[in-house]
Design an enzyme around this catalytic site. Structure first.
Site, mmCIF file in Angstrom:
data_model
loop_
_atom_site.group_PDB
_atom_site.id
_atom_site.type_symbol
_atom_site.label_atom_id
_atom_site.label_comp_id
_atom_site.label_asym_id
_atom_site.label_seq_id
_atom_site.Cartn_x
_atom_site.Cartn_y
_atom_site.Cartn_z
ATOM 1 N N HIS A 166 41.587 38.692 48.657
ATOM 2 C CA HIS A 166 40.724 38.576 49.845
ATOM 3 C C HIS A 166 41.476 38.361 51.159
ATOM 4 O O HIS A 166 40.865 38.441 52.232
ATOM 5 C CB HIS A 166 39.695 37.453 49.661
ATOM 6 C CG HIS A 166 40.262 36.153 49.168
ATOM 7 N ND1 HIS A 166 41.258 35.465 49.821
ATOM 8 C CD2 HIS A 166 39.943 35.415 48.067
ATOM 9 C CE1 HIS A 166 41.532 34.340 49.169
ATOM 10 N NE2 HIS A 166 40.763 34.297 48.085
ATOM 11 N N GLU A 194 47.832 35.149 44.002
ATOM 12 C CA GLU A 194 47.032 36.243 43.429
ATOM 13 C C GLU A 194 45.631 36.286 44.028
ATOM 14 O O GLU A 194 45.045 37.360 44.186
ATOM 15 C CB GLU A 194 46.955 36.131 41.904
ATOM 16 C CG GLU A 194 46.421 34.822 41.378
ATOM 17 C CD GLU A 194 47.497 33.776 41.136
ATOM 18 O OE1 GLU A 194 47.255 32.898 40.284
ATOM 19 O OE2 GLU A 194 48.569 33.855 41.780
ATOM 20 N N HIS A 251 38.715 42.445 49.670
ATOM 21 C CA HIS A 251 37.412 41.845 49.432
ATOM 22 C C HIS A 251 37.053 40.930 50.604
ATOM 23 O O HIS A 251 37.904 40.216 51.135
ATOM 24 C CB HIS A 251 37.428 41.019 48.144
ATOM 25 C CG HIS A 251 37.502 41.851 46.912
ATOM 26 N ND1 HIS A 251 36.816 41.537 45.753
ATOM 27 C CD2 HIS A 251 38.166 43.009 46.638
ATOM 28 C CE1 HIS A 251 37.071 42.446 44.828
ATOM 29 N NE2 HIS A 251 37.895 43.350 45.349
ATOM 30 N N ASP A 305 27.621 37.237 48.324
ATOM 31 C CA ASP A 305 28.900 37.346 47.640
ATOM 32 C C ASP A 305 29.761 36.159 48.054
ATOM 33 O O ASP A 305 29.552 35.582 49.137
ATOM 34 C CB ASP A 305 29.600 38.656 47.995
ATOM 35 C CG ASP A 305 30.885 38.844 47.215
ATOM 36 O OD1 ASP A 305 30.824 38.911 45.969
ATOM 37 O OD2 ASP A 305 31.968 38.889 47.843
ATOM 38 N N GLU A 328 33.958 34.429 47.981
ATOM 39 C CA GLU A 328 35.389 34.540 47.704
ATOM 40 C C GLU A 328 35.881 33.139 47.358
ATOM 41 O O GLU A 328 35.365 32.135 47.874
ATOM 42 C CB GLU A 328 36.155 35.092 48.905
ATOM 43 C CG GLU A 328 35.727 36.494 49.333
ATOM 44 C CD GLU A 328 35.915 37.543 48.255
ATOM 45 O OE1 GLU A 328 36.761 37.340 47.360
ATOM 46 O OE2 GLU A 328 35.208 38.570 48.294
ATOM 47 N N ASP A 332 31.198 42.730 51.399
ATOM 48 C CA ASP A 332 30.781 43.079 50.038
ATOM 49 C C ASP A 332 29.281 42.887 49.848
ATOM 50 O O ASP A 332 28.635 43.652 49.122
ATOM 51 C CB ASP A 332 31.557 42.247 49.019
ATOM 52 C CG ASP A 332 33.005 42.713 48.882
ATOM 53 O OD1 ASP A 332 33.389 43.666 49.584
ATOM 54 O OD2 ASP A 332 33.742 42.128 48.076
#
Length: 227
Positions: A57, A52, A150, A7, A9, A155
Protein backbone atom coordinates in the site's frame (compact mmCIF):
# COMPACT_ATOMS: atom_id res chain seq x y z
CA UNK A 1 -31.48 0.97 0.11
CA UNK A 2 -28.31 2.40 1.66
CA UNK A 3 -25.10 0.36 1.54
CA UNK A 4 -21.49 1.12 2.44
CA UNK A 5 -18.71 -0.22 0.22
CA UNK A 6 -15.42 -0.21 2.10
CA UNK A 7 -11.83 -1.36 2.10
CA UNK A 8 -8.98 -1.30 4.62
CA UNK A 9 -5.19 -1.29 4.55
CA UNK A 10 -3.24 -2.81 7.42
CA UNK A 11 0.21 -3.61 8.77
CA UNK A 12 -0.30 -7.32 8.09
CA UNK A 13 -2.83 -10.10 7.78
CA UNK A 14 -3.76 -11.02 11.35
CA UNK A 15 -4.95 -8.61 14.05
CA UNK A 16 -4.52 -11.41 16.62
CA UNK A 17 -0.77 -11.08 16.08
CA UNK A 18 -0.80 -7.35 16.69
CA UNK A 19 -1.42 -6.13 13.16
CA UNK A 20 -3.36 -2.86 12.98
CA UNK A 21 -5.50 -0.96 10.52
CA UNK A 22 -3.76 2.02 8.91
CA UNK A 23 -6.39 3.20 6.39
CA UNK A 24 -10.08 2.86 5.69
CA UNK A 25 -12.12 4.10 2.74
CA UNK A 26 -15.93 4.01 2.61
CA UNK A 27 -18.31 4.81 -0.25
CA UNK A 28 -22.01 5.46 0.32
CA UNK A 29 -24.39 3.95 -2.22
CA UNK A 30 -28.17 4.33 -2.31
CA UNK A 31 -30.02 1.90 -4.55
CA UNK A 32 -26.55 0.88 -5.73
CA UNK A 33 -25.73 4.33 -7.05
CA UNK A 34 -22.79 6.22 -5.44
CA UNK A 35 -24.02 9.40 -3.74
CA UNK A 36 -20.61 11.09 -3.62
CA UNK A 37 -20.49 10.80 0.18
CA UNK A 38 -17.32 9.14 1.46
CA UNK A 39 -15.36 8.55 4.63
CA UNK A 40 -11.59 8.22 4.38
CA UNK A 41 -8.93 8.18 7.08
CA UNK A 42 -5.35 7.18 7.76
CA UNK A 43 -4.39 5.95 11.22
CA UNK A 44 -1.21 5.84 13.25
CA UNK A 45 -0.94 2.11 14.07
CA UNK A 46 1.37 2.74 17.05
CA UNK A 47 3.72 0.03 15.80
CA UNK A 48 6.27 -0.57 13.06
CA UNK A 49 5.33 -1.06 9.42
CA UNK A 50 6.64 -4.33 7.92
CA UNK A 51 8.37 -3.86 4.58
CA UNK A 52 6.11 -6.40 2.85
CA UNK A 53 2.99 -4.50 3.94
CA UNK A 54 4.43 -1.15 2.88
CA UNK A 55 5.22 -2.63 -0.53
CA UNK A 56 1.51 -3.35 -0.99
CA UNK A 57 0.00 0.00 0.00
CA UNK A 58 2.97 2.38 0.15
CA UNK A 59 2.12 3.73 3.61
CA UNK A 60 5.31 4.24 5.59
CA UNK A 61 5.84 4.73 9.32
CA UNK A 62 6.98 8.28 8.61
CA UNK A 63 3.80 9.07 6.67
CA UNK A 64 1.55 7.63 9.38
CA UNK A 65 3.42 9.10 12.34
CA UNK A 66 1.34 12.29 12.55
CA UNK A 67 -2.00 10.66 11.66
CA UNK A 68 -4.74 10.25 14.30
CA UNK A 69 -5.17 6.98 16.16
CA UNK A 70 -8.19 4.89 15.30
CA UNK A 71 -9.84 5.76 18.62
CA UNK A 72 -9.77 9.44 17.70
CA UNK A 73 -11.99 8.92 14.66
CA UNK A 74 -14.11 5.93 15.59
CA UNK A 75 -17.17 8.05 16.34
CA UNK A 76 -17.01 9.69 12.89
CA UNK A 77 -16.70 6.27 11.28
CA UNK A 78 -19.63 4.84 13.22
CA UNK A 79 -21.79 7.82 12.32
CA UNK A 80 -20.97 7.41 8.64
CA UNK A 81 -21.62 3.67 8.38
CA UNK A 82 -24.72 3.80 10.59
CA UNK A 83 -26.59 0.49 10.52
CA UNK A 84 -26.19 -0.04 6.76
CA UNK A 85 -24.96 -3.28 5.17
CA UNK A 86 -21.17 -3.26 4.77
CA UNK A 87 -19.78 -4.54 1.46
CA UNK A 88 -16.14 -5.61 1.13
CA UNK A 89 -13.96 -7.87 -1.00
CA UNK A 90 -12.94 -10.84 1.14
CA UNK A 91 -15.06 -9.20 3.82
CA UNK A 92 -13.98 -11.54 6.63
CA UNK A 93 -10.52 -9.94 6.52
CA UNK A 94 -11.81 -6.36 6.79
CA UNK A 95 -14.41 -7.24 9.41
CA UNK A 96 -11.71 -8.93 11.47
CA UNK A 97 -9.68 -5.73 11.58
CA UNK A 98 -12.76 -3.60 12.30
CA UNK A 99 -13.64 -5.87 15.21
CA UNK A 100 -10.08 -5.72 16.55
CA UNK A 101 -9.96 -1.93 16.41
CA UNK A 102 -13.43 -1.64 17.95
CA UNK A 103 -12.39 -3.97 20.77
CA UNK A 104 -9.37 -1.81 21.57
CA UNK A 105 -11.78 1.13 21.89
CA UNK A 106 -14.22 -0.82 24.06
CA UNK A 107 -16.85 -1.22 21.34
CA UNK A 108 -18.68 -4.45 20.39
CA UNK A 109 -17.89 -6.26 17.11
CA UNK A 110 -19.82 -5.56 13.94
CA UNK A 111 -22.84 -7.82 13.50
CA UNK A 112 -22.10 -10.36 10.78
CA UNK A 113 -25.61 -10.03 9.37
CA UNK A 114 -24.42 -6.72 7.93
CA UNK A 115 -21.55 -8.34 6.02
CA UNK A 116 -21.72 -8.65 2.22
CA UNK A 117 -18.69 -10.39 0.70
CA UNK A 118 -18.17 -9.68 -2.99
CA UNK A 119 -15.90 -12.72 -3.30
CA UNK A 120 -18.80 -14.93 -2.23
CA UNK A 121 -21.02 -13.19 -4.80
CA UNK A 122 -18.38 -13.61 -7.51
CA UNK A 123 -17.97 -17.33 -6.76
CA UNK A 124 -21.66 -17.84 -7.49
CA UNK A 125 -21.69 -15.67 -10.60
CA UNK A 126 -18.35 -16.81 -12.03
CA UNK A 127 -17.50 -20.26 -10.65
CA UNK A 128 -13.91 -21.30 -11.28
CA UNK A 129 -12.81 -17.84 -12.44
CA UNK A 130 -10.19 -15.59 -10.87
CA UNK A 131 -11.83 -13.50 -8.16
CA UNK A 132 -9.29 -10.82 -7.28
CA UNK A 133 -10.41 -7.21 -7.54
CA UNK A 134 -8.09 -6.73 -10.52
CA UNK A 135 -9.51 -9.80 -12.27
CA UNK A 136 -13.10 -8.67 -11.75
CA UNK A 137 -12.30 -5.16 -12.97
CA UNK A 138 -10.85 -6.72 -16.14
CA UNK A 139 -13.90 -8.94 -16.58
CA UNK A 140 -16.29 -5.98 -16.36
CA UNK A 141 -14.16 -3.47 -18.28
CA UNK A 142 -13.58 -1.21 -15.27
CA UNK A 143 -10.58 1.09 -15.67
CA UNK A 144 -7.98 0.51 -12.97
CA UNK A 145 -4.99 2.02 -14.77
CA UNK A 146 -4.52 4.53 -11.93
CA UNK A 147 -4.19 1.75 -9.35
CA UNK A 148 -0.42 1.41 -8.97
CA UNK A 149 -0.67 0.37 -5.29
CA UNK A 150 -3.51 -0.65 -3.01
CA UNK A 151 -5.39 2.26 -1.47
CA UNK A 152 -8.50 1.92 0.68
CA UNK A 153 -10.61 4.64 -0.92
CA UNK A 154 -9.50 3.88 -4.47
CA UNK A 155 -10.16 0.16 -3.98
CA UNK A 156 -13.57 0.93 -2.48
CA UNK A 157 -14.42 3.03 -5.54
CA UNK A 158 -13.42 0.19 -7.87
CA UNK A 159 -15.28 -2.32 -5.74
CA UNK A 160 -18.44 -0.21 -5.87
CA UNK A 161 -18.42 -0.59 -9.67
CA UNK A 162 -17.72 -4.31 -9.43
CA UNK A 163 -20.50 -4.73 -6.87
CA UNK A 164 -23.07 -3.16 -9.20
CA UNK A 165 -22.05 -5.62 -11.92
CA UNK A 166 -22.21 -8.58 -9.54
CA UNK A 167 -25.71 -7.56 -8.52
CA UNK A 168 -26.96 -7.41 -12.10
CA UNK A 169 -25.17 -4.62 -13.90
CA UNK A 170 -26.19 -1.17 -15.01
CA UNK A 171 -29.85 -2.12 -15.39
CA UNK A 172 -30.16 -2.76 -11.67
CA UNK A 173 -32.42 0.28 -11.35
CA UNK A 174 -35.13 -1.53 -13.28
CA UNK A 175 -35.18 -4.25 -10.62
CA UNK A 176 -35.37 -1.72 -7.82
CA UNK A 177 -38.53 0.01 -9.00
CA UNK A 178 -40.74 -2.46 -7.17
CA UNK A 179 -38.58 -2.26 -4.04
CA UNK A 180 -38.00 1.46 -3.85
CA UNK A 181 -41.55 2.55 -3.07
CA UNK A 182 -41.53 5.97 -1.37
CA UNK A 183 -37.86 6.40 -2.29
CA UNK A 184 -38.89 7.00 -5.89
CA UNK A 185 -41.09 9.84 -4.75
CA UNK A 186 -38.14 11.34 -2.88
CA UNK A 187 -35.95 11.13 -5.96
CA UNK A 188 -38.63 12.80 -8.05
CA UNK A 189 -38.90 15.56 -5.46
CA UNK A 190 -35.15 16.17 -5.65
CA UNK A 191 -35.09 16.29 -9.45
CA UNK A 192 -38.53 17.47 -10.65
CA UNK A 193 -39.22 17.33 -14.37
CA UNK A 194 -40.36 20.91 -15.04
CA UNK A 195 -41.01 20.51 -18.73
CA UNK A 196 -43.43 22.72 -20.71
CA UNK A 197 -46.63 21.05 -21.87
CA UNK A 198 -46.60 19.93 -25.47
CA UNK A 199 -49.74 18.90 -27.27
CA UNK A 200 -49.56 15.36 -28.73
CA UNK A 201 -48.45 15.25 -32.31
CA UNK A 202 -50.90 13.85 -34.90
CA UNK A 203 -49.73 10.40 -35.95
CA UNK A 204 -52.39 9.40 -38.53
CA UNK A 205 -51.77 10.09 -42.23
CA UNK A 206 -53.78 12.95 -43.70
CA UNK A 207 -56.09 12.53 -46.73
CA UNK A 208 -53.50 14.23 -48.93
CA UNK A 209 -50.72 11.88 -47.71
CA UNK A 210 -52.90 8.82 -48.34
CA UNK A 211 -53.67 10.04 -51.84
CA UNK A 212 -50.00 10.62 -52.64
CA UNK A 213 -49.14 7.17 -51.31
CA UNK A 214 -51.82 5.51 -53.47
CA UNK A 215 -50.55 7.38 -56.53
CA UNK A 216 -47.01 6.21 -55.83
CA UNK A 217 -48.06 2.56 -55.36
CA UNK A 218 -49.91 2.69 -58.68
CA UNK A 219 -46.61 3.41 -60.45
CA UNK A 220 -44.94 0.22 -59.18
CA UNK A 221 -44.44 -2.54 -61.73
CA UNK A 222 -45.89 -5.87 -60.47
CA UNK A 223 -45.41 -5.37 -56.70
CA UNK A 224 -45.07 -8.59 -54.67
CA UNK A 225 -48.24 -8.04 -52.67
CA UNK A 226 -50.38 -7.98 -55.81
CA UNK A 227 -49.21 -11.42 -57.03
Amino acid sequence: MREIIFDTETTGIDPRNGDRMVEIGCIEMINRVPTGQTFHAYFNPERSMPAEAEAVHGLSEAFLADKPRFAERIDELLEFIGDSPLVAHNAGFDFGFLDAEFALCGYPPVCRTRMVDTIALAKVRHPGAKLSLDALCSRYGIDRSHRTKHGALLDAELLAQVYVELRGGRQIGLELVAEAGPALVEVAAVAPRNRPFRAPRPHAASEQELARHAAFVATLDAPLWSA
